[in-house]
Design a protein around this motif. Structure first.
Motif, mmCIF file in Angstrom:
data_model
loop_
_atom_site.group_PDB
_atom_site.id
_atom_site.type_symbol
_atom_site.label_atom_id
_atom_site.label_comp_id
_atom_site.label_asym_id
_atom_site.label_seq_id
_atom_site.Cartn_x
_atom_site.Cartn_y
_atom_site.Cartn_z
ATOM 1 N N ALA A 218 0.830 -1.202 0.000
ATOM 2 C CA ALA A 218 0.000 0.000 0.000
ATOM 3 C C ALA A 218 0.866 1.255 0.000
ATOM 4 O O ALA A 218 0.578 2.236 -0.703
ATOM 5 C CB ALA A 218 -0.933 -0.001 1.201
ATOM 6 N N GLY A 219 1.930 1.225 0.780
ATOM 7 C CA GLY A 219 2.842 2.359 0.818
ATOM 8 C C GLY A 219 3.554 2.570 -0.501
ATOM 9 O O GLY A 219 3.706 3.707 -0.971
ATOM 10 N N ARG A 220 3.961 1.481 -1.117
ATOM 11 C CA ARG A 220 4.636 1.592 -2.415
ATOM 12 C C ARG A 220 3.693 2.149 -3.472
ATOM 13 O O ARG A 220 4.087 2.964 -4.313
ATOM 14 C CB ARG A 220 5.184 0.227 -2.822
ATOM 15 N N ALA A 221 2.432 1.711 -3.419
ATOM 16 C CA ALA A 221 1.453 2.226 -4.372
ATOM 17 C C ALA A 221 1.224 3.719 -4.165
ATOM 18 O O ALA A 221 1.108 4.481 -5.131
ATOM 19 C CB ALA A 221 0.140 1.456 -4.227
ATOM 20 N N ARG B 290 4.131 5.653 -5.646
ATOM 21 C CA ARG B 290 4.047 5.746 -7.109
ATOM 22 C C ARG B 290 3.003 6.773 -7.524
ATOM 23 O O ARG B 290 3.236 7.601 -8.403
ATOM 24 C CB ARG B 290 3.711 4.372 -7.706
ATOM 25 N N GLU B 291 1.849 6.725 -6.871
ATOM 26 C CA GLU B 291 0.759 7.635 -7.226
ATOM 27 C C GLU B 291 1.136 9.091 -6.982
ATOM 28 O O GLU B 291 0.760 9.985 -7.751
ATOM 29 C CB GLU B 291 -0.487 7.281 -6.414
ATOM 30 N N HIS B 292 1.880 9.336 -5.908
ATOM 31 C CA HIS B 292 2.229 10.714 -5.543
ATOM 32 C C HIS B 292 3.654 11.090 -5.954
ATOM 33 O O HIS B 292 4.158 12.138 -5.555
ATOM 34 C CB HIS B 292 2.044 10.908 -4.028
ATOM 35 N N ARG B 293 4.286 10.221 -6.724
ATOM 36 C CA ARG B 293 5.624 10.483 -7.272
ATOM 37 C C ARG B 293 6.657 10.766 -6.183
ATOM 38 O O ARG B 293 7.509 11.648 -6.316
ATOM 39 C CB ARG B 293 5.568 11.628 -8.283
ATOM 40 N N TYR B 294 6.539 10.015 -5.099
ATOM 41 C CA TYR B 294 7.541 10.110 -4.034
ATOM 42 C C TYR B 294 8.756 9.300 -4.465
ATOM 43 O O TYR B 294 8.638 8.125 -4.806
ATOM 44 C CB TYR B 294 6.977 9.574 -2.721
ATOM 45 N N GLY C 291 18.729 11.227 -6.019
ATOM 46 C CA GLY C 291 18.076 12.177 -6.902
ATOM 47 C C GLY C 291 16.722 12.642 -6.433
ATOM 48 O O GLY C 291 16.178 13.613 -6.969
ATOM 49 N N ALA C 292 16.145 11.980 -5.434
ATOM 50 C CA ALA C 292 14.812 12.339 -4.962
ATOM 51 C C ALA C 292 14.887 13.441 -3.913
ATOM 52 O O ALA C 292 15.912 13.647 -3.260
ATOM 53 C CB ALA C 292 14.110 11.119 -4.400
ATOM 54 N N ALA C 293 13.760 14.132 -3.721
ATOM 55 C CA ALA C 293 13.676 15.241 -2.775
ATOM 56 C C ALA C 293 12.319 15.208 -2.088
ATOM 57 O O ALA C 293 11.424 14.457 -2.482
ATOM 58 C CB ALA C 293 13.872 16.567 -3.493
ATOM 59 N N HIS C 294 12.166 16.032 -1.058
ATOM 60 C CA HIS C 294 10.886 16.193 -0.372
ATOM 61 C C HIS C 294 10.633 17.689 -0.272
ATOM 62 O O HIS C 294 11.342 18.396 0.447
ATOM 63 C CB HIS C 294 10.934 15.542 1.012
ATOM 64 N N THR C 295 9.646 18.171 -0.993
ATOM 65 C CA THR C 295 9.439 19.610 -1.144
ATOM 66 C C THR C 295 9.025 20.276 0.176
ATOM 67 O O THR C 295 8.599 19.625 1.129
ATOM 68 C CB THR C 295 8.386 19.904 -2.213
ATOM 69 N N SER C 296 9.116 21.590 0.180
ATOM 70 C CA SER C 296 8.860 22.394 1.372
ATOM 71 C C SER C 296 7.455 22.161 1.914
ATOM 72 O O SER C 296 6.476 22.158 1.170
ATOM 73 C CB SER C 296 9.054 23.870 1.019
ATOM 74 N N HIS C 297 7.356 21.997 3.244
ATOM 75 C CA HIS C 297 6.070 21.696 3.867
ATOM 76 C C HIS C 297 6.120 21.967 5.366
ATOM 77 O O HIS C 297 7.188 22.188 5.940
ATOM 78 C CB HIS C 297 5.682 20.233 3.629
ATOM 79 N N ILE C 298 4.944 21.938 5.988
ATOM 80 C CA ILE C 298 4.821 21.987 7.440
ATOM 81 C C ILE C 298 4.038 20.757 7.879
ATOM 82 O O ILE C 298 3.618 19.949 7.049
ATOM 83 C CB ILE C 298 4.127 23.284 7.918
ATOM 84 N N HIS C 299 3.812 20.590 9.182
ATOM 85 C CA HIS C 299 3.075 19.442 9.705
ATOM 86 C C HIS C 299 1.863 19.938 10.491
ATOM 87 O O HIS C 299 1.939 20.158 11.706
ATOM 88 C CB HIS C 299 3.972 18.602 10.615
#
Length: 206
Positions: free
Chosen positions: A42-45, A48-52, A111-119
């Motif tokens: 489920a996490g892998r799906a 993929r869906e959210h291009r993580y 090559g992957a990143a995690h864009t700017s965000h808050i929690h």
């Protein structure tokens, strides 16, 4: 002449690396993270869906401390650090305490990143780092006043850390970084040749 430092943004930093048994704990955490990255369909799906770029259990597994004992051990350690940070921030919790409300794995591929965000909906957020190979991304923190600076000139290249618009923190295995959840942050592209592994978490009030 006096210049006051007001409304300071605090970032908590500690390390488990010097603790007895850390190498074994960190090895178990790395193995658990990589195992989840393979087995959590489920996490892998979702990734993929959210291009993580890699794997995260953020949207698929909300019971890691109950699911695997090594995450429960980690949670107990993090609880102590969160309580200390709450004291450092002079929080008046009215006799209550901060409680961990989420804990998730991040395996960030090259090559992957995690864009700017808050929690949102949390009080404290943070990350403990499991694997930080050469070239692994730093944590980039943004001055929360940035959107209100309007006509302010840029900072000089040698500005002290507390005057910069962005601060980059380069963690090592065992490093714990924690901040108030409204603080905007991001992870830039991972320049390492292998995945960067971390475990993130949130604490709420009550």
């Amino acid at each position: 002449m006096t210049v006051r430092a007001l409304f300071v943004t605090r970032v908590y930093e500690a390390s488990l690396a010097a603790e007895r048994g850390f190498a074994e704990l960190n090895s178990e955490l790395e193995e658990a993270c990589l195992s989840l990255a393979q087995e959590d369909m489920a996490g892998r799906a979702w990734c993929r869906e959210h291009r993580y770029g890699g794997y995260t259990s953020y949207a698929s597994l909300d019971d890691l401390p109950q699911r695997m004992s090594v995450f429960d051990v980690l949670k107990r350690k993090l609880d102590k650090h969160a309580a200390q940070f709450a004291r450092d921030l002079s929080f008046d919790l009215g006799g209550a305490r901060l409680k961990m409300n989420s804990l998730w794995v991040n395996v960030l591929k090259p090559g992957a990143a995690h864009t700017s965000h808050i929690h949102p909906h949390s009080v404290l957020s943070g990350t403990i780092y499991v694997r930080t190979p050469p070239g692994a991304s730093a944590l980039k923190l943004e001055d929360p006043r940035l959107a209100m600076m309007m006509a302010a000139p840029p900072r000089t290249a040698d500005a002290p850390e507390d005057s910069r618009s962005f601060v980059y923190l380069q963690p090592e295995p065992g490093t714990i970084l924690m901040w108030e959840s409204w603080l905007r942050h991001e992870v830039e592209a991972n320049a390492a040749k292998i995945p960067r592994i971390s475990i993130s978490f949130n604490y709420g009030w009550g």
